[in-house]
Design a protein around this motif. Structure first.
Motif, PDB file in Angstrom:
ATOM      1  N   ASP A   1       0.851  -1.183   0.000  1.00 56.09           N
ATOM      2  CA  ASP A   1       0.000   0.000   0.000  1.00 56.09           C
ATOM      3  C   ASP A   1       0.892   1.240   0.000  1.00 56.09           C
ATOM      4  O   ASP A   1       1.818   1.328   0.796  1.00 56.09           O
ATOM      5  CB  ASP A   1      -0.886  -0.013   1.243  1.00 56.09           C
ATOM      6  N   PRO A   2       0.630   2.209  -0.878  1.00 55.35           N
ATOM      7  CA  PRO A   2       1.490   3.399  -0.935  1.00 55.35           C
ATOM      8  C   PRO A   2       1.453   4.251   0.334  1.00 55.35           C
ATOM      9  O   PRO A   2       2.344   5.066   0.554  1.00 55.35           O
ATOM     10  CB  PRO A   2       0.946   4.172  -2.138  1.00 55.35           C
ATOM     11  N   ARG A   3       0.457   4.036   1.184  1.00 54.03           N
ATOM     12  CA  ARG A   3       0.379   4.796   2.437  1.00 54.03           C
ATOM     13  C   ARG A   3       1.330   4.267   3.496  1.00 54.03           C
ATOM     14  O   ARG A   3       1.600   4.950   4.484  1.00 54.03           O
ATOM     15  CB  ARG A   3      -1.052   4.774   2.979  1.00 54.03           C
ATOM     16  N   GLY A   4       1.851   3.065   3.317  1.00 53.71           N
ATOM     17  CA  GLY A   4       2.807   2.516   4.263  1.00 53.71           C
ATOM     18  C   GLY A   4       2.481   1.099   4.665  1.00 53.71           C
ATOM     19  O   GLY A   4       1.383   0.581   4.400  1.00 53.71           O
ATOM     20  N   VAL A   5       3.432   0.477   5.316  1.00 58.74           N
ATOM     21  CA  VAL A   5       3.325  -0.936   5.664  1.00 58.74           C
ATOM     22  C   VAL A   5       2.195  -1.203   6.656  1.00 58.74           C
ATOM     23  O   VAL A   5       1.599  -2.283   6.636  1.00 58.74           O
ATOM     24  CB  VAL A   5       4.672  -1.470   6.203  1.00 58.74           C
ATOM     25  N   PHE A   6       1.869  -0.253   7.512  1.00 58.82           N
ATOM     26  CA  PHE A   6       0.792  -0.495   8.467  1.00 58.82           C
ATOM     27  C   PHE A   6      -0.516  -0.806   7.745  1.00 58.82           C
ATOM     28  O   PHE A   6      -1.339  -1.571   8.238  1.00 58.82           O
ATOM     29  CB  PHE A   6       0.602   0.704   9.403  1.00 58.82           C
TER      30      PHE A   6
ATOM     31  N   LEU B   1      -0.817  -4.402   6.918  1.00 65.77           N
ATOM     32  CA  LEU B   1      -0.895  -5.339   8.037  1.00 65.77           C
ATOM     33  C   LEU B   1      -2.123  -5.193   8.924  1.00 65.77           C
ATOM     34  O   LEU B   1      -2.490  -6.138   9.621  1.00 65.77           O
ATOM     35  CB  LEU B   1       0.360  -5.191   8.906  1.00 65.77           C
ATOM     36  N   PHE B   2      -2.737  -4.013   8.936  1.00 68.67           N
ATOM     37  CA  PHE B   2      -3.828  -3.739   9.872  1.00 68.67           C
ATOM     38  C   PHE B   2      -5.037  -3.169   9.143  1.00 68.67           C
ATOM     39  O   PHE B   2      -4.945  -2.738   8.001  1.00 68.67           O
ATOM     40  CB  PHE B   2      -3.369  -2.724  10.940  1.00 68.67           C
ATOM     41  N   GLU B   3      -6.142  -3.143   9.855  1.00 72.95           N
ATOM     42  CA  GLU B   3      -7.348  -2.495   9.331  1.00 72.95           C
ATOM     43  C   GLU B   3      -7.058  -1.000   9.189  1.00 72.95           C
ATOM     44  O   GLU B   3      -6.211  -0.454   9.910  1.00 72.95           O
ATOM     45  CB  GLU B   3      -8.526  -2.723  10.277  1.00 72.95           C
ATOM     46  N   PRO B   4      -7.742  -0.315   8.266  1.00 73.77           N
ATOM     47  CA  PRO B   4      -7.425   1.101   7.993  1.00 73.77           C
ATOM     48  C   PRO B   4      -7.451   2.018   9.217  1.00 73.77           C
ATOM     49  O   PRO B   4      -6.595   2.899   9.339  1.00 73.77           O
ATOM     50  CB  PRO B   4      -8.496   1.509   6.983  1.00 73.77           C
TER      51      PRO B   4
ATOM     52  N   LEU C   1      -1.441   4.035  13.871  1.00 73.24           N
ATOM     53  CA  LEU C   1      -0.047   3.604  13.937  1.00 73.24           C
ATOM     54  C   LEU C   1       0.860   4.481  13.083  1.00 73.24           C
ATOM     55  O   LEU C   1       1.994   4.773  13.467  1.00 73.24           O
ATOM     56  CB  LEU C   1       0.076   2.142  13.515  1.00 73.24           C
ATOM     57  N   THR C   2       0.359   4.924  11.945  1.00 75.31           N
ATOM     58  CA  THR C   2       1.142   5.811  11.081  1.00 75.31           C
ATOM     59  C   THR C   2       1.422   7.135  11.788  1.00 75.31           C
ATOM     60  O   THR C   2       2.550   7.646  11.755  1.00 75.31           O
ATOM     61  CB  THR C   2       0.404   6.046   9.751  1.00 75.31           C
ATOM     62  N   MET C   3       0.406   7.685  12.457  1.00 76.82           N
ATOM     63  CA  MET C   3       0.605   8.935  13.200  1.00 76.82           C
ATOM     64  C   MET C   3       1.551   8.725  14.374  1.00 76.82           C
ATOM     65  O   MET C   3       2.438   9.550  14.617  1.00 76.82           O
ATOM     66  CB  MET C   3      -0.737   9.476  13.699  1.00 76.82           C
ATOM     67  N   ARG C   4       1.378   7.629  15.090  1.00 76.00           N
ATOM     68  CA  ARG C   4       2.265   7.351  16.217  1.00 76.00           C
ATOM     69  C   ARG C   4       3.707   7.190  15.758  1.00 76.00           C
ATOM     70  O   ARG C   4       4.635   7.690  16.404  1.00 76.00           O
ATOM     71  CB  ARG C   4       1.784   6.101  16.967  1.00 76.00           C
TER      72      ARG C   4
END
Length: 100
Positions: A15-20, A23-26, A32-35
């Motif tokens: 996913d271009p938004r990142g690995v999270f 692996l996880f629900e949106p 997690l991306t913000m953290r």
């Protein structure tokens, strides 16, 4: 000539938004991306500040053990709201931007 192992290798685009987001629900991936962004900023601040963990703890209003958690990237032990407060204490101006 390619070996059997080389033939079996397949490149998968995530996913271009990142690995999270792979692996996880949106909703969890967004948090997690913000953290992770806040944690990375705090790690960089610690590295360039030259402060000991004890002095950084005083400045951030934490224990030295919590500063160690930041340095070691222990994302699961640091909530989003805590990371926002710590970023502000470190001199950052955390902002939230919503996109549709």
């Amino acid at each position: 000539m390619k070996t059997e192992a080389a033939k079996a290798i397949r490149v998968v685009k995530g996913d271009p938004r990142g690995v999270f987001y792979d692996l996880f629900e949106p909703d969890e991936a967004a948090e997690l991306t913000m953290r992770a962004a806040l944690l990375n900023a705090l790690q960089a601040w610690l590295a360039q500040s030259g402060l000991t963990q004890a002095k950084a703890a005083v400045q951030l209003g934490l224990t030295q053990a919590r500063v160690s958690d930041i340095k070691r990237g222990k994302i699961n032990s640091l909530s989003l709201d805590l990371l926002v407060r710590l970023a502000a204490r470190a001199g950052f101006s955390p902002k939230l931007k919503l996109a549709a």
